[in-house]
Scaffold this motif. Sequence first.
Motif, short mmCIF file in Angstrom:
data_model
loop_
_atom_site.label_atom_id
_atom_site.label_comp_id
_atom_site.label_asym_id
_atom_site.label_seq_id
_atom_site.Cartn_x
_atom_site.Cartn_y
_atom_site.Cartn_z
N THR A 49 0.92 -1.20 0.05
CA THR A 49 -0.05 -0.03 -0.09
C THR A 49 0.78 1.20 -0.12
O THR A 49 0.74 2.35 -0.58
CB THR A 49 -0.89 -0.08 1.32
N LEU A 50 1.96 1.12 0.84
CA LEU A 50 2.71 2.48 0.88
C LEU A 50 3.52 2.49 -0.41
O LEU A 50 3.81 3.60 -0.77
CB LEU A 50 3.65 2.40 1.97
N ARG A 55 1.38 3.99 -3.29
CA ARG A 55 1.18 5.58 -2.74
C ARG A 55 2.48 6.36 -3.20
O ARG A 55 2.28 7.42 -3.68
CB ARG A 55 0.78 5.79 -1.04
N GLU A 56 3.73 5.95 -2.83
CA GLU A 56 4.82 6.45 -3.08
C GLU A 56 5.18 6.59 -4.75
O GLU A 56 5.48 7.61 -5.17
CB GLU A 56 6.06 6.03 -2.43
N SER A 67 2.70 6.69 -6.97
CA SER A 67 1.77 7.46 -7.37
C SER A 67 2.07 9.06 -7.44
O SER A 67 1.89 9.69 -8.13
CB SER A 67 0.32 7.21 -6.89
N GLN A 68 2.55 9.23 -6.19
CA GLN A 68 2.88 10.73 -5.87
C GLN A 68 4.05 11.04 -6.73
O GLN A 68 4.30 12.34 -7.07
CB GLN A 68 3.38 10.77 -4.38
N SER A 84 7.76 2.82 8.64
CA SER A 84 6.42 2.35 7.94
C SER A 84 6.03 1.30 8.56
O SER A 84 4.80 1.35 8.78
CB SER A 84 7.06 1.84 6.29
N GLY A 124 0.25 6.08 7.20
CA GLY A 124 -0.19 5.01 6.78
C GLY A 124 0.59 3.82 7.11
O GLY A 124 0.22 2.46 6.88
#
Length: 837
Positions: free
Chosen positions: A539-540, A543-544, A546-547, A649, A680
């Motif tokens: 998940t993390l 997200r990273e 995508s950013q 994390s 998260g």
Amino acid sequence: MPNSRSQRRHKTGQEARRRELVSRSLQSVQHCLADQDFGTAYAHYLLVLNLAPELKKDVKETFQFTLFKWAEELDSLARIQDLFDCYEHALELFPDDEVICNSMGEHLFRMGFRDEAAAYFHKAVKLNPDFPDAKENFYRVANWVVERWHFIMLNDTNRNLLYQKAIQNAVHSGYRSVLDIGTGTGILSMFAKTAGASSVYACELSKTMYELAREVLVANGLDGDIRLLHVKSPDLEIPKHIPERVSLVITETVDSGLFGEGIVESLIHAWEHLLLPPKPIGGEVGVQNYGRVIPAGATIWGMAVECKEIRRHHRVGVKEIAGVCLPDVLEFHSPTYTPVNSDETVEPYTTEKLSRIPGGYKPLTDHFQVLTVDFNNLQELKSFASHKPSKINIPLVKEGILDAIIVWFTLQLDDEHSLSTSPSEETCWEQAVYPVQGLVDYSVKSGDSVMMEISCQDCYLRLQDVSLVTSDNGMDVERNFQEKNSEAELCSALAGLQTANKLERVRQDCMLESTEIALLNNLSYHECFKIAISNVLSTLSLREQSQSMDVNSDSNELHPEKIQNKNLESFDPLYVLDVSEGFSILPLIAGKFGPVKVYSSVEKDQHQKALVLLSEANRFPKETLEFWLGHLQDENMVLQRPKSDKLWSIIILDVIETSGLIQQDVMEKAAISRCLLHSGGKIFPQHVKMYGMLVESQSLVLETAVQGKDPTLGFNIAPFINQFKVPFRVFLDLSTLPYVPLSKSVELLRVDLMNPYLNESRREVKVQICKSGQVTGIPFWYHVHLEEDTYLDTSSESSHWKQAAVVLDEPIPVRQGDELVLSVQYHKSNVSITVRL
């Protein structure tokens, strides 16, 4: 009259100066506290309270605060004597302050002074029975200073009766001056005195047990008849401690392996310095000029066994754990494994109640005699330390897996009375277990034989250099015919290819505690962590990614192909910190979900080397694994950021001790961890649920407290040793505990590490009785939730955790259909449970 007025003026002046000095000192205290100069503030407080003791009540709280802060500074500076001097001064001023007593005990316990710590905790509990910190500290230290076997032993009526009869026989035969070595509660000394001994001396090394024995002797009216000495028996001197040599030594300084409490060494000293010489064979009938020992001797017995439970605690039986391959060049051993030529002194055995071991055991040999010892023969005792090891060869009568040699003994008290610690006997003793380690193959068949080397050194009976002799050719052969599945073979082969050049296939041994080996064998534990770690890191990572991707300005949507094609190695790593207790491969499991930077908190050098070898064998980039404590100046700062601009994390904490209790200070660690988590990020476990049930179990009762005067043959011992009973029985295995369930299991408590607002300090749980009986205890266990639907059950068959139980002070009679209310309190990682109808 003039003189009288002059005296009054003088006294008035003195009082004014005293008040002024007290006032100035109190002002100085406030200034010093503001400047955090606690040492000077404390000195001013001592002056104030000596000059104005009437202020004690007013300044008590700030005085305590100042004392504790100054003590912390002294502790950090290793000024130990100054620290204890401060507490002694404080206790002179506040002798009945339970908070200061408890704090003094905490410092003593941290420094290893367990007996002294127990005394302060005990005093704090007596001063305030409702002081939770002192109660918990006392319960923890009580298990150290008054070990639980004291209760079991004193409840063993048969053992007590046999010793009493043997001692009576000896005293009635003329052995009338007696020394009791390692007196404990003093029961054997009291047997001797009431049998008619003219003089009785008893020595005890433990300060706590010495004080306890003193209370017991007073309560039984024998304090003037038995001389109690707080000294180790080899330090006893004539005439300093006892006036002359005695005719009878009585002792029960034996452990499950017979010699582990130093009985041979203490008896050699006794024969040379404290006892009259032994009666010669065929000598005169009179005994007044001769010495004797009870017990007279012992025979040690052994048996080779197959036992899955012993195996899983002493041998790693897997080659791959949650995707992490274990190379053949790395071999794990439990602490009982010591090479033959090693100079290291370690206890070569563990202990088990074989009649209650989970899964039972299978005998592979008939029981055999290991050795005999005559405690009344000085030359034989001396020969134990000097004799070279001897070898014995024992035929195997059954096919199976050679897991251990179990050992017990027959203790010959005198010509008439003996007691056995055999697993087939109902006795207070456990058996000694010598796990077999270091063989290539452990499978055996009937007709083979097991060869071992027997020696007595360092106070221990050692069974070592175990090997197998086949029935085919009569040669010592190390065989390995165990089949390997293809996946394990592939893992081993890959590990071998990766490490062959670098490590040159040199075997590396790594010693782990037996619970750590059981943990490595717990595959479901690691698989659960693998799933939970994967979910969080995936998940993390997404997200990273995508950013960092370009976003379509028209549709404001991500380009999936860019996410898929982006090289993961170009992203900053995610940070994982494992601060669970002991040896853990969880960082390596996390490292498989790169790019990840994993930090392990293992401290021992050999453990770090083992993790590095595993990392290399599994082809991890060198920078993946680091050892976090190496980055810290202070181990108390273990929960810190890996970099100033990075957060964790995942932080992995230990919440449950292997004993079955909740880890101390876990909520404080969780509070710090929550502040250091990436958005998260997660703490593992996220929450824990505690379950329990009501049971009737006589075993729990007998193992927790001495049951009146009957088992101790009329002597009043129970009220004194029961001061050290604790409401929890730990290291239980519910699968073999004799008990009758009186209710179904219920949820008792939820401890949430991620969402502390969900926690309750107190809750009431209603429990329906499903069977009539007497409630004597509440066994409990946990579901350790890594995620809501992913949890570990600490009561499962594969669990490396044991269970625990609350033991009630008095049984509660119940009938089917009754409803009981359990009041569960949770305070500073400590749980207490009370029951009412």
